[in-house]
Motif scaffolding. Structure first.
Motif, PDB file in Angstrom:
ATOM      1  N   ARG A 164      52.516  19.975  44.679  1.00 10.98           N
ATOM      2  CA  ARG A 164      52.501  18.845  45.140  1.00 10.98           C
ATOM      3  C   ARG A 164      53.604  17.527  44.259  1.00 10.98           C
ATOM      4  O   ARG A 164      53.450  16.677  44.304  1.00 10.98           O
ATOM      5  CB  ARG A 164      51.045  18.137  45.343  1.00 10.98           C
ATOM      6  N   TYR A 184      56.323  16.237  44.241  1.00 10.65           N
ATOM      7  CA  TYR A 184      57.430  15.863  45.053  1.00 10.65           C
ATOM      8  C   TYR A 184      58.856  15.543  44.431  1.00 10.65           C
ATOM      9  O   TYR A 184      59.751  15.571  44.975  1.00 10.65           O
ATOM     10  CB  TYR A 184      56.845  14.664  45.761  1.00 10.65           C
ATOM     11  N   HIS A 199      60.237  18.665  44.451  1.00  8.18           N
ATOM     12  CA  HIS A 199      60.714  19.178  45.639  1.00  8.18           C
ATOM     13  C   HIS A 199      62.108  18.413  46.001  1.00  8.18           C
ATOM     14  O   HIS A 199      63.125  19.182  46.599  1.00  8.18           O
ATOM     15  CB  HIS A 199      59.744  18.548  46.829  1.00  8.18           C
ATOM     16  N   LYS A 242      62.300  16.881  53.906  1.00  6.01           N
ATOM     17  CA  LYS A 242      61.074  16.399  55.051  1.00  6.01           C
ATOM     18  C   LYS A 242      59.797  16.499  54.151  1.00  6.01           C
ATOM     19  O   LYS A 242      58.744  15.570  54.630  1.00  6.01           O
ATOM     20  CB  LYS A 242      61.122  17.780  56.112  1.00  6.01           C
ATOM     21  N   THR A 243      59.567  17.598  53.324  1.00  7.48           N
ATOM     22  CA  THR A 243      58.440  17.385  52.446  1.00  7.48           C
ATOM     23  C   THR A 243      58.133  16.358  51.681  1.00  7.48           C
ATOM     24  O   THR A 243      57.165  15.554  51.618  1.00  7.48           O
ATOM     25  CB  THR A 243      58.111  18.671  51.599  1.00  7.48           C
ATOM     26  N   VAL A 244      59.195  15.901  51.006  1.00 13.31           N
ATOM     27  CA  VAL A 244      59.140  14.556  50.258  1.00 13.31           C
ATOM     28  C   VAL A 244      59.100  13.524  51.173  1.00 13.31           C
ATOM     29  O   VAL A 244      58.156  12.630  50.986  1.00 13.31           O
ATOM     30  CB  VAL A 244      60.683  14.437  49.473  1.00 13.31           C
ATOM     31  N   ASP A 245      59.631  13.441  52.223  1.00 10.09           N
ATOM     32  CA  ASP A 245      59.599  12.308  53.223  1.00 10.09           C
ATOM     33  C   ASP A 245      58.154  11.959  53.736  1.00 10.09           C
ATOM     34  O   ASP A 245      57.685  10.707  53.767  1.00 10.09           O
ATOM     35  CB  ASP A 245      60.798  12.469  54.459  1.00 10.09           C
ATOM     36  N   GLU A 246      57.449  13.077  53.842  1.00 16.04           N
ATOM     37  CA  GLU A 246      56.074  12.976  54.584  1.00 16.04           C
ATOM     38  C   GLU A 246      55.074  12.491  53.479  1.00 16.04           C
ATOM     39  O   GLU A 246      53.985  12.354  53.840  1.00 16.04           O
ATOM     40  CB  GLU A 246      55.804  14.476  55.327  1.00 16.04           C
ATOM     41  N   ASN A 247      55.372  13.019  52.278  1.00 14.44           N
ATOM     42  CA  ASN A 247      54.352  12.772  51.387  1.00 14.44           C
ATOM     43  C   ASN A 247      54.434  12.058  50.147  1.00 14.44           C
ATOM     44  O   ASN A 247      53.746  11.566  49.360  1.00 14.44           O
ATOM     45  CB  ASN A 247      53.968  14.415  50.828  1.00 14.44           C
ATOM     46  N   ALA A 248      56.048  11.796  49.548  1.00 10.70           N
ATOM     47  CA  ALA A 248      56.066  11.323  48.523  1.00 10.70           C
ATOM     48  C   ALA A 248      55.856   9.795  48.504  1.00 10.70           C
ATOM     49  O   ALA A 248      56.063   9.015  49.533  1.00 10.70           O
ATOM     50  CB  ALA A 248      57.380  11.541  48.004  1.00 10.70           C
TER      51      ALA A 248
END
Length: 453
Positions: A59, A61, A64, A85-91
């Protein structure tokens, strides 16, 4: 013994604490080094370092994000897209990740993979995060335009120009929207402004040419399309448009040269541009009586797209050329040969004597008299007007009416119209009870056969 056991326990605790401290402080140090590694061109090392961090901290980010940046630098956008996309959804953007740069990158990737709504969301955020950058407003406008929302697109192009009035591509985009809505004067102003600020963007001349063409300013349109050809991506389209202007101006030979060039530039024979280049080239060949060459182009088009405009009808109109050599010779003969052929048809097929013959737009016109005999030597010969039409479309009433008027005005005895096409019902009805004989396709083929064609 007890003392030794206590010493062992103490050492184990110290080692555990030391490992925890090293792990705690080494990961941030590794993450902090990722940007530096990428700037130094050590892309593979940056990827390995980021993956090492993520193996322990999935996790993280920030890691990431830098892994995505490293993938972009390594020309692996599909992998970068997953990381971003992982960053955008969670960071949570608290300064560790450069938010503006990140949203520009992920917005571009959303566009690349046709995720228009996601791209639009990113660029709309950027207009708020970085309002002094006109590029964001322009990108929003382009996305709205791609969705068919012209008023929304126009609003953002105008907003971009309030930030940077010298932004040539925003003027171009506005000009194109105005052109599509038939606001030609306003469109012309925007395109000319775009040319002023971006003179190296020769595609602007293509749109300027389209505007001039719509306004029937053909010489200006031709000049604009000539300049547009300097842009390789617009060269074929500009040649086609220039050629169509020359056709409208009845400069068929020059148009033919442009269409031939456009066909030579084709990289995809099935593209609309290539099909139109061949279609207009065939039209030039047809006008110049190079029917074999026209048929060659129509056949190529038909193989690629059977529904393309009236190509199927054209092939049907000229199908007799495949089986009837007489019709073929009549339709394809050069001007000089055609005149001689019409003299022969008049003399041997219609049993008339040519007195005068001249070429016309539709073929040629002959003034003829009855064949002379000894008993007619002292009788004044009456003239017959014979028109030979090299046509494939039905001859309409207006043509027949014009011929009848000419017969009356010139005091000729009668007229004959010979054609390789049919006559419309209205034309046939008009000719009834008038001094005019209509010789349609089937009857004319018999006349040609009579003289050996």
């Amino acid at each position: 013994m007890l003392y030794a056991a206590l010493i062992g326990i103490l050492i184990a605790i110290i080692i555990t604490i030391a490992v925890f401290v090293v792990k705690t402080f080494s990961s941030p140090q590794k993450v902090d080094s990722l940007g530096k590694l990428i700037r130094e061109g050590k892309i593979q090392q940056a990827q390995r370092t980021a993956k090492s961090v993520l193996a322990k901290e999935p996790r993280n980010y920030v890691a990431h994000y830098w892994l995505g940046v490293a993938y972009m630098a390594d020309n692996k956008p599909e992998l970068a897209y997953i990381e971003f996309k992982t960053v955008d959804e969670n960071a949570i953007f608290n300064g560790d990740i450069p938010e503006v740069e990140f949203r520009k990158q992920i917005g571009a990737l959303h566009q690349k993979y046709n995720q228009t709504e996601d791209a639009l969301r990113q660029y709309l955020l950027l207009t708020k995060l970085d309002p002094s950058n006109a590029e964001h407003d322009y990108n929003v406008g382009k996305l709205y335009e791609s969705q068919g929302k012209a008023p929304m697109a126009m609003g953002f192009y105008q907003k971009a120009l309030t930030v940077d009035k010298r932004m040539g591509k925003a003027h171009t985009a506005m000009g194109y929207l105005l052109f599509r809505s038939k606001q030609y004067n306003e469109a012309k102003k925007e395109i000319e402004t775009a040319i002023k600020f971006s003179p190296e963007n020769y595609s602007n001349y293509y749109y300027l040419g389209k505007i001039f063409k719509e306004c029937k300013e053909l010489p200006a349109a031709v000049k604009a399309f000539e300049k547009a050809q300097r842009d390789p991506s617009y060269r074929q389209k500009a040649l086609i448009e220039k050629g169509s202007c020359l056709m409208i101006a009845n400069q068929v030979d020059q148009a033919q040269a442009d269409f031939e060039h456009a066909v030579q530039l084709s990289k995809n024979d099935s593209s609309n541009e290539s099909l139109y280049a061949r279609y207009f080239l065939a039209a030039c060949y047809e006008k110049n009586r190079l029917i074999d060459k026209a048929l060659e182009q129509w056949n190529i088009i038909f193989k690629k797209n059977r529904q393309f405009r009236d190509v199927s009808a054209k092939l049907s109109q000229y199908k007799d050329l495949q089986t009837n050599d007489g019709v073929k010779e009549f339709l394809t003969a050069s001007r000089a040969d055609f005149i001689e052929l019409c003299k022969k048809i008049t003399r041997e097929g219609l049993k008339l004597e040519c007195q005068k013959i001249e070429p016309t737009r539709y073929g040629c016109a002959v003034l003829a008299t009855e064949a002379k005999s000894d008993s007619w030597m002292n009788v004044r010969q009456q003239l017959t007007l014979v028109e030979y039409h090299r046509e494939t479309e039905p001859i309409e009433e207006a043509v027949v009416r014009k011929t009848v008027d000419m017969i009356k005005a010139q005091g000729h005895a009668k007229g004959i119209i010979c054609s390789t096409s049919q006559f419309s019902a209205a034309a046939v009805k008009f000719a009834e009870n008038r001094p005019l004989v209509l010789v349609p396709k089937e009857q004319f083929e018999k006349v040609l056969a009579k003289i050996g064609l």
